[in-house]
Design an enzyme around this catalytic site. Structure first.
Site, mmCIF file in Angstrom:
data_model
loop_
_atom_site.group_PDB
_atom_site.id
_atom_site.type_symbol
_atom_site.label_atom_id
_atom_site.label_comp_id
_atom_site.label_asym_id
_atom_site.label_seq_id
_atom_site.Cartn_x
_atom_site.Cartn_y
_atom_site.Cartn_z
ATOM 1 N N MET A 1 16.968 11.437 33.399
ATOM 2 C CA MET A 1 16.934 12.598 34.287
ATOM 3 C C MET A 1 18.124 12.505 35.236
ATOM 4 O O MET A 1 18.304 11.508 35.922
ATOM 5 C CB MET A 1 15.621 12.630 35.072
ATOM 6 C CG MET A 1 15.293 13.998 35.649
ATOM 7 S SD MET A 1 13.719 14.019 36.563
ATOM 8 C CE MET A 1 12.559 13.729 35.246
ATOM 9 N N HIS A 2 18.957 13.546 35.227
ATOM 10 C CA HIS A 2 20.145 13.490 36.079
ATOM 11 C C HIS A 2 20.542 14.828 36.688
ATOM 12 O O HIS A 2 21.337 14.867 37.604
ATOM 13 C CB HIS A 2 21.334 12.958 35.272
ATOM 14 C CG HIS A 2 21.865 13.950 34.268
ATOM 15 N ND1 HIS A 2 21.256 14.170 33.053
ATOM 16 C CD2 HIS A 2 22.932 14.777 34.310
ATOM 17 C CE1 HIS A 2 21.934 15.084 32.385
ATOM 18 N NE2 HIS A 2 22.942 15.479 33.118
ATOM 19 N N ARG A 3 19.986 15.936 36.193
ATOM 20 C CA ARG A 3 20.432 17.241 36.692
ATOM 21 C C ARG A 3 20.005 17.439 38.144
ATOM 22 O O ARG A 3 18.849 17.183 38.499
ATOM 23 C CB ARG A 3 19.899 18.372 35.813
ATOM 24 C CG ARG A 3 20.511 18.347 34.427
ATOM 25 C CD ARG A 3 20.247 19.584 33.609
ATOM 26 N NE ARG A 3 20.902 19.450 32.315
ATOM 27 C CZ ARG A 3 22.165 19.761 32.084
ATOM 28 N NH1 ARG A 3 22.900 20.268 33.054
ATOM 29 N NH2 ARG A 3 22.701 19.585 30.890
#
Length: 361
Positions: free
Chosen positions: A208-210
């Site tokens: 998860m990075h957005r």
């Protein structure tokens, strides 16, 4: 023919590498084609070490323009200035850009203003979400591109609707899959495998990075808690960016099934993905790799620029409402996930097709 290849970030090198290997193969066959690899330095990546280049057999760039840091506007300006000097010092027949980072757009603009032809690899993919910087980069790049290399027939249809000519569009397949296929037999078991006594198909992988998912503390907490509470005790391996880890620690989130680990190298991460029961992600590229490796994938986004991973592959788009996580995990863990297929021309030969087209130009 002289081709200048542009890479701005770590994933770009993985897309460029098979193209370079195909160019070298053509050279060995006596074809007149030469390349210069330009790294804009857009993303500084401490894992972009000698090991990275050696593991994936990726050539070192001929030059690093060192345009990292600053806002998107500052980066764009820095790349415009530096790449103009670079291309004036080293004239070329064609500038080839890949993907959708700021460097992709900026180097395309420089090339066109100097009357140099532009080729875009991964052209025509669209999320139709203009709040994404990547979507703006894709659209602006494609608006001035001369030769489009696409990963799907849908991408080609998007370009036709935007007014581009059929003869400009070349459906070649997916260069990221070229890299995956070339390295699949070399995937490496990461240290966490033995540390957590992992077994094939008895754990999940999460990325998860957005910003929309990780920057808002309350939303991130709800995501993490929903995943942690609905794995039936199955461990979730989460290679986490330090910034996201800091937000989690600040929120004081307690986890019993999610294990945070340092970011992994390409060979180690894909070993985990290949042997996982399933993947939860907000990445576009990972949905391509899970599709090819036939691993169930839950995507925590409201849209995707890679719909073939849903229509044909193993991916399901569930949106950004944490309440959708429980039913998706129940479906995955029960073994009732859909059977995917591999999209057309995702066969490890996309780069060869690209070079064949270049030689015809």
């Amino acid at each position: 023919m002289k081709v200048t290849l542009i890479a701005g970030a770590r994933p770009n090198f993985m897309k460029i590498a098979p193209i370079i290997h195909a160019i070298k193969k053509a050279q060995d066959e006596g074809k007149s084609i030469h390349y210069r690899l330009v790294h804009t330095g857009q993303h500084y990546d401490e894992k972009m070490s000698e090991t990275f280049f050696r593991q994936l057999n990726i050539p070192h760039p001929d030059v690093n323009l060192a345009c990292g840091g600053g806002s998107q506007a500052e980066q764009t300006a820095a790349i415009l200035l530096a790449f103009e000097k670079e291309v004036l010092a080293h004239p070329t027949d064609l500038v080839m850009v890949v993907g959708d980072v700021t460097s992709t757009m900026a180097c395309s603009i420089v090339a066109k203003k100097l009357n140099i032809k532009v080729a875009h690899v991964e052209a025509g993919i669209r999320s139709w979400d203009r709040s994404m910087p990547e979507e703006i980069n894709r659209m602006l790049t494609d608006s001035i591109t001369d030769y489009f290399f696409t990963t799907s027939t849908l991408a080609g249809e998007n370009l036709l609707k935007e007014g581009h000519k059929k003869e400009q569009i070349h459906f070649v397949g997916n260069v990221m899959i070229d890299t995956l296929r070339a390295n699949e037999s070399r995937f490496q078991q990461p240290e966490v495998w033995n540390e957590l006594d992992l077994k094939p198909k008895h754990y999940l992988v999460m990325t998860m990075h957005r910003p929309a998912n990780v920057d808002e503390e309350a939303k991130l907490k709800e995501f993490i808690e929903s995943i942690d509470q609905n794995t039936n005790g199955m461990p979730v391996i989460f290679p986490i960016h330090p910034r996201t880890k800091g937000i989690l620690e600040k929120a004081g989130i307690q986890m019993k099934n999610i294990y945070l680990v340092e970011p992994l190298g390409y060979l180690e991460f894909n070993y985990l993905v290949k042997h996982a029961k399933g993947v939860l992600t907000d990445s576009g590229g990972i949905t391509e790799e899970t599709t090819v490796m036939n691993v169930p994938c839950i995507t925590l986004r409201d849209n995707t620029e890679r719909p073939e991973t849903i229509d044909i592959g193993t991916n399901e788009l569930i949106g950004t409402n944490p309440k959708k996580i429980k039913p998706a995990l129940e479906k995955l863990l029960s073994g009732n996930w859909k059977q995917g297929q591999i999209p057309e021309k995702w066969d490890g030969k996309a780069a060869e097709r690209i070079v064949d087209v270049l030689l015809e130009l």
